[in-house]
Design a protein around this motif. Structure first.
Motif, PDB file in Angstrom:
ATOM      1  N   GLU A 191      -6.439   3.727   6.897  1.00 11.51           N
ATOM      2  CA  GLU A 191      -7.804   4.266   6.867  1.00 11.51           C
ATOM      3  C   GLU A 191      -7.820   5.766   6.607  1.00 11.51           C
ATOM      4  N   ASP A 192      -6.928   6.511   7.249  1.00 11.69           N
ATOM      5  CA  ASP A 192      -6.884   7.961   7.048  1.00 11.69           C
ATOM      6  C   ASP A 192      -6.541   8.318   5.605  1.00 11.69           C
ATOM      7  N   GLU A 193      -5.573   7.625   5.041  1.00 14.28           N
ATOM      8  CA  GLU A 193      -5.175   7.899   3.658  1.00 14.28           C
ATOM      9  C   GLU A 193      -6.276   7.515   2.679  1.00 14.28           C
ATOM     10  N   ARG A 194      -6.972   6.428   2.952  1.00 16.56           N
ATOM     11  CA  ARG A 194      -8.051   6.007   2.051  1.00 16.56           C
ATOM     12  C   ARG A 194      -9.126   7.079   1.957  1.00 16.56           C
ATOM     13  N   LYS A 195      -9.315   7.837   3.025  1.00 18.98           N
ATOM     14  CA  LYS A 195     -10.312   8.919   3.026  1.00 18.98           C
ATOM     15  C   LYS A 195      -9.819  10.144   2.254  1.00 18.98           C
ATOM     16  N   SER A 196      -8.510  10.280   2.087  1.00 14.44           N
ATOM     17  CA  SER A 196      -7.930  11.482   1.504  1.00 14.44           C
ATOM     18  C   SER A 196      -7.735  11.419  -0.010  1.00 14.44           C
ATOM     19  N   TYR A 197      -7.717  10.234  -0.584  1.00 12.26           N
ATOM     20  CA  TYR A 197      -7.388  10.090  -1.993  1.00 12.26           C
ATOM     21  C   TYR A 197      -8.490   9.383  -2.758  1.00 12.26           C
ATOM     22  N   ASP A 198      -8.506   9.622  -4.055  1.00 11.35           N
ATOM     23  CA  ASP A 198      -9.412   8.915  -4.944  1.00 11.35           C
ATOM     24  C   ASP A 198      -9.101   7.422  -4.858  1.00 11.35           C
ATOM     25  N   PRO A 199     -10.098   6.582  -4.648  1.00 11.03           N
ATOM     26  CA  PRO A 199      -9.851   5.141  -4.488  1.00 11.03           C
ATOM     27  C   PRO A 199      -9.099   4.505  -5.663  1.00 11.03           C
ATOM     28  N   ALA A 200      -9.417   4.913  -6.877  1.00 10.75           N
ATOM     29  CA  ALA A 200      -8.741   4.327  -8.040  1.00 10.75           C
ATOM     30  C   ALA A 200      -7.261   4.718  -8.056  1.00 10.75           C
ATOM     31  N   TRP A 201      -6.969   5.976  -7.744  1.00 10.07           N
ATOM     32  CA  TRP A 201      -5.578   6.421  -7.709  1.00 10.07           C
ATOM     33  C   TRP A 201      -4.819   5.671  -6.621  1.00 10.07           C
ATOM     34  N   LEU A 202      -5.418   5.576  -5.448  1.00  9.56           N
ATOM     35  CA  LEU A 202      -4.763   4.911  -4.324  1.00  9.56           C
ATOM     36  C   LEU A 202      -4.498   3.441  -4.637  1.00  9.56           C
ATOM     37  N   ALA A 203      -5.446   2.776  -5.255  1.00 11.54           N
ATOM     38  CA  ALA A 203      -5.250   1.367  -5.621  1.00 11.54           C
ATOM     39  C   ALA A 203      -4.094   1.227  -6.603  1.00 11.54           C
ATOM     40  N   GLY A 204      -4.019   2.124  -7.566  1.00 10.65           N
ATOM     41  CA  GLY A 204      -2.915   2.094  -8.520  1.00 10.65           C
ATOM     42  C   GLY A 204      -1.580   2.375  -7.857  1.00 10.65           C
ATOM     43  N   TYR A 205      -1.566   3.306  -6.923  1.00 13.25           N
ATOM     44  CA  TYR A 205      -0.336   3.649  -6.211  1.00 13.25           C
ATOM     45  C   TYR A 205       0.176   2.460  -5.401  1.00 13.25           C
ATOM     46  N   VAL A 206      -0.704   1.847  -4.647  1.00 16.37           N
ATOM     47  CA  VAL A 206      -0.315   0.696  -3.831  1.00 16.37           C
ATOM     48  C   VAL A 206       0.127  -0.463  -4.722  1.00 16.37           C
ATOM     49  N   THR A 207      -0.584  -0.681  -5.811  1.00 17.43           N
ATOM     50  CA  THR A 207      -0.192  -1.730  -6.752  1.00 17.43           C
ATOM     51  C   THR A 207       1.201  -1.451  -7.315  1.00 17.43           C
ATOM     52  N   GLY A 208       1.481  -0.197  -7.617  1.00 22.47           N
ATOM     53  CA  GLY A 208       2.802   0.177  -8.120  1.00 22.47           C
ATOM     54  C   GLY A 208       3.897  -0.081  -7.100  1.00 22.47           C
ATOM     55  N   MET A 209       3.649   0.229  -5.844  1.00 20.68           N
ATOM     56  CA  MET A 209       4.636  -0.018  -4.791  1.00 20.68           C
ATOM     57  C   MET A 209       4.901  -1.515  -4.637  1.00 20.68           C
TER      58      MET A 209
END
Length: 55
Positions: free
Chosen positions: A22-40
């Motif tokens: 939850e804390d990280e979701r507030k700190s990053y652009d949602p599209a970037w975060l989704a791409g990052y998690v998908t990449g991992m």
């Protein structure tokens, strides 16, 4: 699966879990975060597939 591959997959999954907290979701652009998690998750999947092919 080798111990090294297991450690790598666990590290990637832990990283994805942390990045999607939850804390990280507030700190990053949602599209970037989704791409990052998908990449991992994709990287973890590739390790498992490569280890399966080598077995």
């Amino acid at each position: 699966m080798s111990e090294t591959a297991k450690r790598q997959v666990i590290a990637l999954l832990e990283n994805a879990i942390c990045a999607s907290s939850e804390d990280e979701r507030k700190s990053y652009d949602p599209a970037w975060l989704a791409g990052y998690v998908t990449g991992m998750m994709h990287a973890a999947e590739m390790i498992v597939e490569l280890e399966t092919e080598d077995a």
